[in-house]
Design a protein around this motif. Structure first.
Motif, PDB file in Angstrom:
ATOM      1  N   SER B 279       0.830  -1.209   0.000  1.00 54.32           N
ATOM      2  CA  SER B 279       0.000   0.000   0.000  1.00 54.32           C
ATOM      3  C   SER B 279       0.862   1.256   0.000  1.00 54.32           C
ATOM      4  O   SER B 279       0.598   2.201  -0.768  1.00 54.32           O
ATOM      5  CB  SER B 279      -0.911   0.020   1.228  1.00 54.32           C
ATOM      6  N   VAL B 280       1.904   1.271   0.848  1.00 53.95           N
ATOM      7  CA  VAL B 280       2.791   2.439   0.879  1.00 53.95           C
ATOM      8  C   VAL B 280       3.467   2.630  -0.474  1.00 53.95           C
ATOM      9  O   VAL B 280       3.553   3.748  -0.994  1.00 53.95           O
ATOM     10  CB  VAL B 280       3.848   2.280   1.991  1.00 53.95           C
ATOM     11  N   LEU B 281       3.925   1.518  -1.060  1.00 50.51           N
ATOM     12  CA  LEU B 281       4.628   1.630  -2.334  1.00 50.51           C
ATOM     13  C   LEU B 281       3.706   2.141  -3.424  1.00 50.51           C
ATOM     14  O   LEU B 281       4.110   2.954  -4.261  1.00 50.51           O
ATOM     15  CB  LEU B 281       5.210   0.273  -2.737  1.00 50.51           C
ATOM     16  N   THR B 282       2.466   1.659  -3.445  1.00 47.21           N
ATOM     17  CA  THR B 282       1.525   2.159  -4.446  1.00 47.21           C
ATOM     18  C   THR B 282       1.324   3.655  -4.272  1.00 47.21           C
ATOM     19  O   THR B 282       1.289   4.410  -5.243  1.00 47.21           O
ATOM     20  CB  THR B 282       0.171   1.436  -4.329  1.00 47.21           C
ATOM     21  N   ALA B 283       1.228   4.100  -2.999  1.00 45.24           N
ATOM     22  CA  ALA B 283       1.075   5.535  -2.741  1.00 45.24           C
ATOM     23  C   ALA B 283       2.317   6.300  -3.181  1.00 45.24           C
ATOM     24  O   ALA B 283       2.216   7.373  -3.771  1.00 45.24           O
ATOM     25  CB  ALA B 283       0.810   5.767  -1.250  1.00 45.24           C
ATOM     26  N   VAL B 284       3.496   5.734  -2.927  1.00 49.45           N
ATOM     27  CA  VAL B 284       4.745   6.429  -3.262  1.00 49.45           C
ATOM     28  C   VAL B 284       4.962   6.468  -4.769  1.00 49.45           C
ATOM     29  O   VAL B 284       5.297   7.514  -5.335  1.00 49.45           O
ATOM     30  CB  VAL B 284       5.944   5.734  -2.571  1.00 49.45           C
ATOM     31  N   LEU B 285       4.746   5.343  -5.440  1.00 40.21           N
ATOM     32  CA  LEU B 285       5.106   5.263  -6.854  1.00 40.21           C
ATOM     33  C   LEU B 285       4.071   5.910  -7.758  1.00 40.21           C
ATOM     34  O   LEU B 285       4.418   6.455  -8.800  1.00 40.21           O
ATOM     35  CB  LEU B 285       5.287   3.794  -7.265  1.00 40.21           C
ATOM     36  N   PHE B 286       2.800   5.849  -7.391  1.00 39.66           N
ATOM     37  CA  PHE B 286       1.767   6.317  -8.315  1.00 39.66           C
ATOM     38  C   PHE B 286       0.947   7.484  -7.790  1.00 39.66           C
ATOM     39  O   PHE B 286       0.324   8.183  -8.575  1.00 39.66           O
ATOM     40  CB  PHE B 286       0.823   5.163  -8.666  1.00 39.66           C
ATOM     41  N   CYS B 287       0.925   7.683  -6.480  1.00 41.67           N
ATOM     42  CA  CYS B 287       0.019   8.703  -5.939  1.00 41.67           C
ATOM     43  C   CYS B 287       0.762   9.783  -5.169  1.00 41.67           C
ATOM     44  O   CYS B 287       0.248  10.347  -4.204  1.00 41.67           O
ATOM     45  CB  CYS B 287      -1.043   8.056  -5.073  1.00 41.67           C
ATOM     46  N   GLY B 288       1.994  10.051  -5.566  1.00 43.38           N
ATOM     47  CA  GLY B 288       2.685  11.220  -5.038  1.00 43.38           C
ATOM     48  C   GLY B 288       3.140  11.130  -3.599  1.00 43.38           C
ATOM     49  O   GLY B 288       3.546  12.143  -3.047  1.00 43.38           O
ATOM     50  N   GLY B 289       3.122   9.964  -2.976  1.00 40.76           N
ATOM     51  CA  GLY B 289       3.670   9.793  -1.632  1.00 40.76           C
ATOM     52  C   GLY B 289       3.184  10.832  -0.646  1.00 40.76           C
ATOM     53  O   GLY B 289       2.004  10.914  -0.361  1.00 40.76           O
ATOM     54  N   TRP B 290       4.131  11.662  -0.159  1.00 40.30           N
ATOM     55  CA  TRP B 290       3.770  12.656   0.856  1.00 40.30           C
ATOM     56  C   TRP B 290       3.210  13.934   0.255  1.00 40.30           C
ATOM     57  O   TRP B 290       2.876  14.855   0.988  1.00 40.30           O
ATOM     58  CB  TRP B 290       4.990  12.969   1.713  1.00 40.30           C
ATOM     59  N   LEU B 291       3.095  14.029  -1.075  1.00 41.70           N
ATOM     60  CA  LEU B 291       2.602  15.269  -1.689  1.00 41.70           C
ATOM     61  C   LEU B 291       1.110  15.434  -1.426  1.00 41.70           C
ATOM     62  O   LEU B 291       0.379  14.457  -1.313  1.00 41.70           O
ATOM     63  CB  LEU B 291       2.847  15.251  -3.194  1.00 41.70           C
ATOM     64  N   SER B 292       0.680  16.700  -1.341  1.00 38.32           N
ATOM     65  CA  SER B 292      -0.725  16.969  -1.075  1.00 38.32           C
ATOM     66  C   SER B 292      -1.539  16.890  -2.364  1.00 38.32           C
ATOM     67  O   SER B 292      -1.101  17.358  -3.411  1.00 38.32           O
ATOM     68  CB  SER B 292      -0.873  18.356  -0.478  1.00 38.32           C
ATOM     69  N   ILE B 300      -8.182  26.191  -3.114  1.00 40.29           N
ATOM     70  CA  ILE B 300      -7.794  25.351  -1.982  1.00 40.29           C
ATOM     71  C   ILE B 300      -6.281  25.292  -1.851  1.00 40.29           C
ATOM     72  O   ILE B 300      -5.741  25.276  -0.748  1.00 40.29           O
ATOM     73  CB  ILE B 300      -8.349  23.913  -2.147  1.00 40.29           C
ATOM     74  N   GLY B 301      -5.591  25.345  -3.018  1.00 35.12           N
ATOM     75  CA  GLY B 301      -4.143  25.252  -3.003  1.00 35.12           C
ATOM     76  C   GLY B 301      -3.482  26.415  -2.296  1.00 35.12           C
ATOM     77  O   GLY B 301      -2.321  26.339  -1.909  1.00 35.12           O
ATOM     78  N   ALA B 302      -4.227  27.518  -2.116  1.00 34.05           N
ATOM     79  CA  ALA B 302      -3.641  28.686  -1.470  1.00 34.05           C
ATOM     80  C   ALA B 302      -3.672  28.581   0.050  1.00 34.05           C
ATOM     81  O   ALA B 302      -2.965  29.308   0.735  1.00 34.05           O
ATOM     82  CB  ALA B 302      -4.378  29.946  -1.912  1.00 34.05           C
ATOM     83  N   ILE B 303      -4.502  27.682   0.582  1.00 32.33           N
ATOM     84  CA  ILE B 303      -4.604  27.539   2.037  1.00 32.33           C
ATOM     85  C   ILE B 303      -3.331  26.872   2.562  1.00 32.33           C
ATOM     86  O   ILE B 303      -2.914  25.837   2.041  1.00 32.33           O
ATOM     87  CB  ILE B 303      -5.825  26.672   2.432  1.00 32.33           C
ATOM     88  N   PRO B 304      -2.684  27.477   3.572  1.00 32.09           N
ATOM     89  CA  PRO B 304      -1.494  26.837   4.115  1.00 32.09           C
ATOM     90  C   PRO B 304      -1.843  25.498   4.766  1.00 32.09           C
ATOM     91  O   PRO B 304      -2.994  25.269   5.138  1.00 32.09           O
ATOM     92  CB  PRO B 304      -0.981  27.850   5.137  1.00 32.09           C
ATOM     93  N   TYR B 305      -0.856  24.612   4.933  1.00 32.29           N
ATOM     94  CA  TYR B 305      -0.972  23.264   5.492  1.00 32.29           C
ATOM     95  C   TYR B 305      -1.679  22.303   4.544  1.00 32.29           C
ATOM     96  O   TYR B 305      -1.202  21.197   4.312  1.00 32.29           O
ATOM     97  CB  TYR B 305      -1.687  23.248   6.856  1.00 32.29           C
ATOM     98  N   ILE B 306      -2.841  22.710   3.994  1.00 33.34           N
ATOM     99  CA  ILE B 306      -3.594  21.750   3.194  1.00 33.34           C
ATOM    100  C   ILE B 306      -2.863  21.398   1.906  1.00 33.34           C
ATOM    101  O   ILE B 306      -2.886  20.261   1.452  1.00 33.34           O
ATOM    102  CB  ILE B 306      -5.015  22.315   2.921  1.00 33.34           C
ATOM    103  N   SER B 307      -2.152  22.393   1.334  1.00 32.20           N
ATOM    104  CA  SER B 307      -1.494  22.120   0.056  1.00 32.20           C
ATOM    105  C   SER B 307      -0.032  21.735   0.247  1.00 32.20           C
ATOM    106  O   SER B 307       0.665  21.495  -0.726  1.00 32.20           O
ATOM    107  CB  SER B 307      -1.583  23.342  -0.835  1.00 32.20           C
ATOM    108  N   GLU B 308       0.426  21.674   1.508  1.00 29.28           N
ATOM    109  CA  GLU B 308       1.840  21.373   1.729  1.00 29.28           C
ATOM    110  C   GLU B 308       2.079  19.880   1.869  1.00 29.28           C
ATOM    111  O   GLU B 308       1.225  19.148   2.350  1.00 29.28           O
ATOM    112  CB  GLU B 308       2.323  22.088   2.999  1.00 29.28           C
ATOM    113  N   LEU B 314       0.734  10.783   3.198  1.00 27.71           N
ATOM    114  CA  LEU B 314       1.195   9.422   2.911  1.00 27.71           C
ATOM    115  C   LEU B 314       0.371   8.407   3.708  1.00 27.71           C
ATOM    116  O   LEU B 314      -0.055   7.383   3.175  1.00 27.71           O
ATOM    117  CB  LEU B 314       2.684   9.295   3.252  1.00 27.71           C
ATOM    118  N   LEU B 315       0.113   8.741   4.986  1.00 33.53           N
ATOM    119  CA  LEU B 315      -0.649   7.811   5.829  1.00 33.53           C
ATOM    120  C   LEU B 315      -2.085   7.664   5.309  1.00 33.53           C
ATOM    121  O   LEU B 315      -2.628   6.557   5.277  1.00 33.53           O
ATOM    122  CB  LEU B 315      -0.655   8.294   7.286  1.00 33.53           C
ATOM    123  N   ILE B 316      -2.679   8.781   4.888  1.00 34.23           N
ATOM    124  CA  ILE B 316      -4.061   8.721   4.378  1.00 34.23           C
ATOM    125  C   ILE B 316      -4.116   7.860   3.123  1.00 34.23           C
ATOM    126  O   ILE B 316      -4.967   6.964   2.997  1.00 34.23           O
ATOM    127  CB  ILE B 316      -4.586  10.141   4.085  1.00 34.23           C
TER     128      ILE B 316
END
Lengths: 118, 372
Positions: B279-292, B300-308, B314-316
């Protein structure tokens, strides 16, 4: 550069150690009341007969051979995939040629029925 | 945040201890080893807790899907708290069960097999990046290492099946080996596609090359590969609907039929750790890992924290894929063995080969927005 791999070695040892510790805990904390029925190989309601190391279907063996071929191809693909941006068109077409040979082999296997499990 | 914590532990606790006990001249080595051990525990303890509670989540979620309640009795200090004590009670129960070694078994191999299956499934976590700086071993061949260690899993299964000297175990091991090996090929080719797209074997760099927005993540240019990889991951971990290796209703438990107590739970731990790893690898390789996922969006991208970028993303993402594992198990009936082999060799393999050509062409032609 190699010192980056030291944590991995330690991690492997820790992982193995965790397994050993859990196994030992289970071994020493659990009861030991062996009898011949309990220690015989599992069967559904009758005495175990003949050895379990019996003959098996040759297709399992065939799958293993096919696996070795394809896994080797993957090993060849890895460096190419990383370098693709630098080696450009020549590298691209060279690998496509290699891939074509691989695909011909794959089609041959398919037509010969090596992939059939009925 | 985590770096400060590790630094504080190193300077505050480890350094004084090392200064007292380590032999002269070896202080820096000892300190480094202890520091690495602390970091390993910081990965291992949350991982093992996740394994414990994944079993609970599995029983509760499948229960809810089947209109049952699931385990809800065992709690703490006389309170039920939704049955959250269940996995701990299970672990304690397994700890006090007898470990039976059958008379016909190869004793040494029988004991080695569970260790061989659990060590790689834990050690693979050494290269998983949880944050852009939070990774235990930032090696440049990260993906190769993962591929190598996940391939080792098959040895535990084969050795367990062989050493048990039982017909069911043997059948389970044969099936499982052929299945893992078949999906390993599809998985390997899928990884090649990711490598072509990212141009690096380092997992952190693979994530940073996906930054931009949710559309820059590799799930879009690699859509078929994304699906192939995740489904192969389900097959690789012998999970339903690809669980013919265990097949409770026909070969009772497959390769680990002769294992009981802690020996069995080591296999169990390895299987669940592998599920989380996939599951972690699928998130890392295809879904941007820790990226928001909200990065680069208008409003929405302008709101701090949410877009960082953050470890929480990654956990979600990992939890979503883990939920899929459980959902699959509750929804799909078990595949027949010939169907499994056909899917691996005749569907996934051709798809991945075609997509290698497509993605390599896209990279060479510098197709925007991913490869410009």
């Amino acid at each position: 550069m190699l010192e980056n791999y030291l944590p991995i070695l330690i991690f492997l040892v820790v992982g193995l150690g965790l397994g050993v510790v859990l196994f030992a805990l289970g071994y020493f904390l659990g009861p030991h009341r062996p009898d011949s029925e309990k220690q015989s190989p599992y069967e559904c309601g009758f005495e175990a007969f003949e050895d379990a190391r019996m003959q098996f279907d040759v297709r399992y063996y065939l799958v293993a051979i096919l696996f070795i071929i394809f896994d080797l191809e993957i090993a060849f693909f890895f460096p190419w995939a990383i370098a693709l941006r630098e080696i450009g068109m020549v590298g691209f077409w060279a690998m496509m040629l290699f891939l074509a040979v691989l695909v011909i082999g794959f089609i041959y296997e398919w037509r010969k029925g090596a992939l059939e499990w009925e | 945040m985590f770096e400060y914590l590790f630094d504080a532990i190193r300077d505050g606790i480890l350094a004084p201890v090392v200064a007292m006990v380590a032999p002269a001249g070896y202080e820096s080595y000892t300190l480094y080893t202890l520091e690495t051990l602390v970091k390993i525990l910081a990965i291992l303890i949350p991982l093992l807790l996740s394994v414990l509670y994944l079993t609970y989540a599995e029983r509760r979620i499948i229960g809810l899907i089947q209109c049952r309640i699931g385990p809800n009795r065992v709690g703490f200090f006389g309170r039920r708290v939704w049955g959250l004590g269940q996995p701990i009670a299970d672990a304690v129960k397994l700890l006090f069960k007898e470990i039976i070694i059958p008379t016909g078994a190869n004793k040494r191999l029988f004991i080695i097999a569970p260790l061989l299956s659990v060590a790689p499934s834990l050690a693979a976590w050494a290269v998983v990046p949880f944050d852009d700086t939070l990774v235990l071993a930032d090696i440049n061949a990260g993906l190769l290492y993962i591929l190598a260690l996940t391939s080792l899993a098959v040895y535990g299964v084969i050795i367990a099946g062989w050493a048990s000297n039982s017909k069911y175990a043997f059948l389970g091991a044969m099936r499982s080996a052929a299945q893992i090996v078949a999906y390993e090929i599809a998985m390997g080719f899928a990884l090649v596609c990711v490598l072509i797209a990212a141009g690096s074997l380092n997992l952190g760099e693979i994530i940073s090359s996906q930054s931009g927005s949710i559309l820059h993540w590799f799930w879009l240019p690699l859509l078929p590969i994304f699906l192939v990889y995740f489904i192969s991951g389900v097959a690789e971990t012998n999970r339903a609907p690809f669980d013919v290796a265990e097949g409770e209703s026909e070969i009772v438990a497959g390769f680990h039929v002769e294992y009981g107590g802690m020996a069995f739970s080591i296999f169990f731990m390895a299987e669940y750790a592998n599920m989380i790893l996939i599951s972690v690898l699928t998130a890392v390789l295809f879904c941007g890992g820790w990226l928001s996922p909200f990065q680069g969006l208008p409003l929405i991208g302008a709101i701090p924290y949410i877009s960082e970028p953050s470890i929480l993303w990654l956990l979600i993402k990992t939890s979503v894929f883990l939920f899929l594992f459980l959902w699959f198990r509750a929804t799909f009936p078990r595949y027949r063995y010939d169907q499994i082999m056909r899917l691996g060799w005749k569907v996934f393999l051709p798809i991945t080969i075609v997509w290698i050509v497509v993605i390599a062409g896209m990279v060479v032609a510098r197709v925007p927005p991913w490869f410009s």
